[in-house]
Design an enzyme around this catalytic site. Structure first.
Site, mmCIF file in Angstrom:
data_model
loop_
_atom_site.group_PDB
_atom_site.id
_atom_site.type_symbol
_atom_site.label_atom_id
_atom_site.label_comp_id
_atom_site.label_asym_id
_atom_site.label_seq_id
_atom_site.Cartn_x
_atom_site.Cartn_y
_atom_site.Cartn_z
ATOM 1 N N SER A 79 1.047 2.922 5.033
ATOM 2 C CA SER A 79 1.990 3.836 5.855
ATOM 3 C C SER A 79 2.675 2.596 6.960
ATOM 4 O O SER A 79 3.030 3.025 8.270
ATOM 5 C CB SER A 79 1.168 4.616 6.892
ATOM 6 N N GLY A 138 0.711 -1.351 -0.022
ATOM 7 C CA GLY A 138 0.014 0.118 0.055
ATOM 8 C C GLY A 138 0.945 1.312 -0.134
ATOM 9 O O GLY A 138 2.158 1.403 0.015
ATOM 10 N N HIS A 139 0.118 2.485 0.088
ATOM 11 C CA HIS A 139 0.732 3.858 -0.205
ATOM 12 C C HIS A 139 1.508 3.955 1.278
ATOM 13 O O HIS A 139 1.335 3.687 2.172
ATOM 14 C CB HIS A 139 -0.216 4.755 -0.303
ATOM 15 N N ASN A 140 2.725 4.756 0.839
ATOM 16 C CA ASN A 140 3.414 5.137 2.134
ATOM 17 C C ASN A 140 4.195 3.997 2.953
ATOM 18 O O ASN A 140 4.737 4.204 3.829
ATOM 19 C CB ASN A 140 2.692 5.845 2.852
#
Length: 364
Positions: free
Chosen positions: A279, A259-261
Site C-alpha cells: 500500500s 508488495g500488494h496494492n
C-alpha cells in the site's frame, strides 16, 4: 554473427561518423582487446592509449578525438558516452534463442489470442482467455495465467511466470525467473495480535499472543504500463482489492519485491534487492538504490533519490535526496554520520573530565 557497416551503426545511433563508413564490424569490444573486425568503445579521452594498443580499425570516440592519430580508419562520435553506449548495445543485442513460430511442446489454450509473428519456445504454457500482441518473444518454461493481457513486442525470458488477469503494456521486458501477479503477503489474527499491541504500546503481553493467522486473499491483480522492465527473480504481488500498478517506463532490477496494492509511477528505477511494502505510493522518476526498504503505507513524492540501503519509514516530499536508516535528507545523514564517528573521542574526553573532577580538591 552480426555484421554492420559504420554507416549503419551511426544511422541507428543518430550520431556523426567520419572515415571509411563502409567498414564492417561484427561486435563491440574494450579498446585494448579489440580485433580488426570489432568496434572499439573508447568514449572518453582516457581510452586513447588503449585504442593505440588494440587492433581496432573503427571506434566510438569522444567529440573532437584525433581518431586518425590513433590509427583508426573510421570513427563514430559520442556526445554523451553512456547514452551512445545504450544505443550500441541495442544494435549488437544478443536476443534469446527462440525460433520464429510456436514450438510443438508449447501448451496454448484454444481461446488464447496470439498476435502476428510470435516466437514461443519449448514448454511455454498460455492459459485460457490470454491476449498477446504482435512480435511476442517468449522463452522456454514460461507461463501466462488466465485472462492476462500483454501488449506488442514483449520479450519474456526463460521461467517467467505471469499470473491471472495481469495487464501489461507494449515493449515489456522480463528477465529469467520473474514472477508477476503472485499472492500478496497479507494475514490477520482473529483478535488484536502482538504486532498491533507492539505498535500501540511498545510491549507484547500474553493477551496478544495468537495461535495462528488467517489469510487475506488477493483479489486484485497487477497492471504494468508500456516499456516496463522486470529483472531476474523479482516478484510483484497482486493487490488485495485494487491492483498493484507500475507506470510507463519504470525499470526493476533483479530481486526486487513490490508488495500488494503498491503504486509506482513512471520512469522510476528500483535497483537490486529493493523492497516496497504493501500500500505504499511512489511518484514519478524516483530512484531507489540497492537494498532500499520502503515501509508499508508510505508515500514518496516524485523526483526522489534514495541512496543504497536507505530505510524509508515515513513520507518523503518530492525532490528529496535521502540517505541512511532511518532515511533522512542526505546532508543531515552525512552530518549525523560524522557525529557518530566522533562519539568514541567524545566519550574518551568525557571520561577524562570525570577523572579530573573526581580528583580535584573540594571547595567551600
Amino acid at each position: 554473427m552480426a555484421d554492420f557497416s559504420i554507416a549503419d551503426i551511426a544511422e541507428q545511433l543518430g550520431a556523426e561518423a567520419e572515415g571509411d563508413l563502409s567498414l564492417r564490424v561484427t561486435s563491440v569490444q574494450e579498446p585494448h582487446k579489440a580485433e580488426s573486425t570489432q568496434l572499439a568503445l573508447a568514449m572518453e579521452p582516457s581510452y586513447a592509449d588503449a585504442v593505440v594498443a588494440g587492433n581496432a580499425q573503427a571506434a566510438v570516440v569522444w567529440e573532437g578525438a584525433d581518431w586518425q592519430g590513433m590509427g583508426l580508419k573510421a570513427a563514430i562520435f559520442a556526445p554523451r558516452s553512456r547514452y551512445v553506449l545504450s544505443g550500441v548495445t541495442r544494435v549488437f543485442e544478443h536476443v534469446p534463442d527462440i525460433d520464429l513460430g510456436i514450438h510443438p511442446t508449447a501448451i496454448i489454450d484454444p481461446s488464447a489470442v496470439i498476435g502476428a509473428n510470435p516466437s514461443i519456445g519449448p514448454f511455454v504454457v498460455i492459459s485460457s482467455g490470454v491476449v498477446i500482441g504482435d512480435n511476442a518473444r517468449i522463452a522456454s518454461h514460461s507461463s501466462i495465467g488466465r485472462d492476462a493481457v500483454i501488449g506488442n513486442n514483449p520479450l519474456i525470458y526463460q521461467g517467467v511466470h505471469i499470473g491471472a488477469r495481469v495487464r501489461i503494456g507494449d515493449d515489456f521486458y522480463a528477465q529469467q525467473g520473474a514472477a508477476i501477479g503472485v499472492d500478496g503477503f497479507s494475514y490477520v489474527t482473529p483478535k488484536p495480535g502482538a504486532v498491533e499491541e507492539a505498535k500501540a504500546t511498545g510491549q507484547i503481553t500474553q493477551a496478544s499472543k495468537t495461535s495462528g493467522f488467517a489469510r487475506i486473499n488477493s483479489l486484485g491483480s497487477v497492471v504494468l504500463g508500456d516499456r516496463v522492465e522486470v529483472g531476474a527473480n523479482s516478484a510483484l504481488d497482486r493487490g488485495t482489492i485494487a491492483n498493484t500498478t507500475i507506470g510507463n517506463g519504470t525499470k526493476l532490477d533483479n530481486l526486487v519485491h513490490v508488495g500488494h496494492n503498491v503504486t509506482v509511477g513512471e520512469n522510476c528505477l528500483l535497483c537490486g534487492q529493493v523492497g516496497v511494502a504493501g500500500s505504499s505510493v511512489i511518484g514519478d522518476r524516483v530512484v531507489l538504490g540497492g537494498q532500499v526498504g520502503v515501509a508499508d503505507h508510505i508515500t514518496i513524492g516524485s523526483d526522489v533519490i534514495a541512496a543504497g540501503k536507505s530505510g524509508i519509514s515515513s513520507n518523503v516530499p518530492s525532490g528529496r535526496v535521502m540517505m541512511g536508516s532511518p532515511a533522512m535528507k542526505m546532508n543531515l545523514n552525512i552530518e549525523a554520520y560524522k557525529a557518530l564517528r566522533r562519539l568514541p573521542r567524545l566519550v574518551a574526553k568525557v571520561a577524562q573530565l570525570e577523572k579530573m573532577v573526581s580528583k580535584s580538591p573540594e571547595t567551600d
